[in-house]
Design an enzyme around this catalytic site. Structure first.
Site, PDB file in Angstrom:
ATOM      1  N   LYS A  14      13.449  -3.975 -45.861  1.00 40.66           N
ATOM      2  CA  LYS A  14      12.486  -5.105 -45.836  1.00 40.66           C
ATOM      3  C   LYS A  14      13.196  -6.443 -45.648  1.00 40.66           C
ATOM      4  CE  LYS A  14      11.576  -4.124 -50.677  1.00 40.66           C
ATOM      5  NZ  LYS A  14      12.203  -5.032 -51.580  1.00 40.66           N
ATOM      6  N   ARG A  89       5.542  -5.872 -58.055  1.00 44.71           N
ATOM      7  CA  ARG A  89       6.237  -4.614 -58.335  1.00 44.71           C
ATOM      8  C   ARG A  89       5.405  -3.738 -59.266  1.00 44.71           C
ATOM      9  NH1 ARG A  89      11.167  -5.882 -55.840  1.00 44.71           N
ATOM     10  NH2 ARG A  89      12.827  -4.526 -56.502  1.00 44.71           N
ATOM     11  N   ARG A 128      24.910  -0.566 -47.663  1.00 46.71           N
ATOM     12  CA  ARG A 128      24.461  -1.958 -47.495  1.00 46.71           C
ATOM     13  C   ARG A 128      25.538  -2.957 -47.915  1.00 46.71           C
ATOM     14  NH1 ARG A 128      18.676  -3.750 -49.451  1.00 46.71           N
ATOM     15  NH2 ARG A 128      19.327  -3.011 -51.502  1.00 46.71           N
ATOM     16  N   ARG A 163      25.996  -5.288 -53.408  1.00 44.15           N
ATOM     17  CA  ARG A 163      25.219  -5.610 -54.609  1.00 44.15           C
ATOM     18  C   ARG A 163      25.603  -4.665 -55.746  1.00 44.15           C
ATOM     19  NH1 ARG A 163      18.966  -6.125 -52.848  1.00 44.15           N
ATOM     20  NH2 ARG A 163      18.755  -5.032 -54.808  1.00 44.15           N
ATOM     21  N   ARG A 174      15.920   2.684 -59.813  1.00 49.57           N
ATOM     22  CA  ARG A 174      15.039   1.761 -59.066  1.00 49.57           C
ATOM     23  C   ARG A 174      13.982   2.545 -58.298  1.00 49.57           C
ATOM     24  NH1 ARG A 174      19.560  -0.893 -55.738  1.00 49.57           N
ATOM     25  NH2 ARG A 174      18.008  -2.180 -54.702  1.00 49.57           N
TER      26      ARG A 174
HETATM   27  P1  AMP Z   1      15.242  -6.270 -54.634  1.00 51.22           P
HETATM   28  O1  AMP Z   1      16.225  -7.247 -54.045  1.00 51.22           O
HETATM   29  O2  AMP Z   1      13.836  -6.527 -54.193  1.00 51.22           O
HETATM   30  O3  AMP Z   1      15.676  -4.834 -54.448  1.00 51.22           O
HETATM   31  O4  AMP Z   1      15.244  -6.544 -56.227  1.00 51.22           O
HETATM   32  C1  AMP Z   1      16.421  -6.352 -56.999  1.00 51.22           C
HETATM   33  C2  AMP Z   1      16.066  -6.267 -58.467  1.00 51.22           C
HETATM   34  O5  AMP Z   1      15.451  -7.501 -58.907  1.00 51.22           O
HETATM   35  C3  AMP Z   1      15.067  -5.186 -58.849  1.00 51.22           C
HETATM   36  O6  AMP Z   1      15.682  -3.906 -59.014  1.00 51.22           O
HETATM   37  C4  AMP Z   1      14.513  -5.732 -60.173  1.00 51.22           C
HETATM   38  O7  AMP Z   1      15.432  -5.543 -61.215  1.00 51.22           O
HETATM   39  C5  AMP Z   1      14.447  -7.233 -59.898  1.00 51.22           C
HETATM   40  N1  AMP Z   1      13.129  -7.645 -59.336  1.00 51.22           N
HETATM   41  C6  AMP Z   1      12.866  -8.064 -58.072  1.00 51.22           C
HETATM   42  N2  AMP Z   1      11.570  -8.369 -57.916  1.00 51.22           N
HETATM   43  C7  AMP Z   1      10.994  -8.153 -59.117  1.00 51.22           C
HETATM   44  C8  AMP Z   1       9.657  -8.273 -59.608  1.00 51.22           C
HETATM   45  N3  AMP Z   1       8.652  -8.663 -58.811  1.00 51.22           N
HETATM   46  N4  AMP Z   1       9.421  -7.955 -60.914  1.00 51.22           N
HETATM   47  C9  AMP Z   1      10.407  -7.540 -61.726  1.00 51.22           C
HETATM   48  N5  AMP Z   1      11.697  -7.392 -61.340  1.00 51.22           N
HETATM   49  C10 AMP Z   1      11.987  -7.699 -60.046  1.00 51.22           C
END
Ligand code: AMP
Length: 221
Positions: A14, A89, A128, A163, A174
């Site tokens: 994404k 989420r 990644r 990351r 996740r």
């Molecule tokens: P992402 O970069 O979207 O994969 O997000 C990385 C991490 O950030 C996730 O595994 C969660 O720990 C946290 N995170 C991102 N967006 C949210 C959200 N909307 N609500 C809660 N935690 C979030």
């Protein structure tokens, strides 16, 4: 330009698709993951809390994410459309998001659901790499998306990093969190008639073409 939301499992691409949309349509990309990663570097109680949640792959508390999304959407640059990535989420966040949109007078726009198999996600997650300077995304497990020079960004020469949560163990957590929470969110947007399913098992341009056909088709009408 309508607003765009992405729903997808971790490492489905994404962020990469959002970059391509930004390049073509010049709208801001709002990623809760990026915002939270910045907060996790702060030497504060919230910073330490967020850092811990991020490294084990759980979800940050809704009151933190709800507030940061509302603050971000109130900024001037969101008035002509934006991409929201990583939010909602869970179904509570989806309902809060409806309320924020109502308050700001915005429409949901397109909700793109990227479907992709678990094995492919594992391959993408371990490969990644992200530029610490311009945040461009690469994948060393993909011939077409590897950086030309090892560990160096093709675009700005910045150093690439992995990351902390891009490992198989955190991925499993996740991914399970995603599967548990995503069903009601999908139903929520399907009922509203704004959900578009995208096949994510294609090349970057193959996925982008599916998304762009929908956006540009609508723009012309
Ligand atoms: P992402 O970069 O979207 O994969 O997000 C990385 C991490 O950030 C996730 O595994 C969660 O720990 C946290 N995170 C991102 N967006 C949210 C959200 N909307 N609500 C809660 N935690 C979030």
């Amino acid at each position: 330009m309508k607003n765009i939301m992405f729903i997808a499992p971790p490492a489905a691409g994404k962020g990469t698709q959002a970059e391509l949309i930004v390049e073509k349509y010049h709208i801001p990309h709002i990623s809760t993951g990026d915002i939270l990663r910045d907060i996790s570097k702060e030497n504060s109680e919230v910073g330490h809390y967020v850092s811990e949640v991020l490294s084990n792959g759980g979800l940050v508390k809704d009151d933190i994410t709800d507030q940061l999304i509302e603050q971000r959407l109130r900024k001037e640059d969101c008035k002509n459309g934006y991409i929201i990535d990583g939010f909602p989420r869970n179904i509570d966040q989806a309902k809060i998001y409806d309320r924020i949109l109502y308050k700001l007078g915005y429409d949901i726009g397109y909700v793109f659901l990227i479907n992709i198999g678990e094995k492919e996600l594992e391959k993408r997650i371990t490969g990644r790499r992200i530029c610490e300077n311009c945040k461009a995304i690469y994948n060393i497990n993909s011939e077409s998306n590897s950086p030309k020079v090892n560990s160096t960004c093709d675009l700005c020469g910045g150093k690439l990093y992995q990351r902390k949560d891009d490992n198989l163990e955190a991925f499993q957590n996740r991914y399970q969190v995603y599967l548990e929470k995503i069903g009601p969110i999908i139903d929520h947007y399907r009922k509203k008639g704004v959900l578009y399913e995208i096949d994510g098992n294609h090349s970057i341009s193959g996925v982008f073409n599916q998304i762009d056909n929908i956006i540009s088709g609508d723009d012309k009408s």
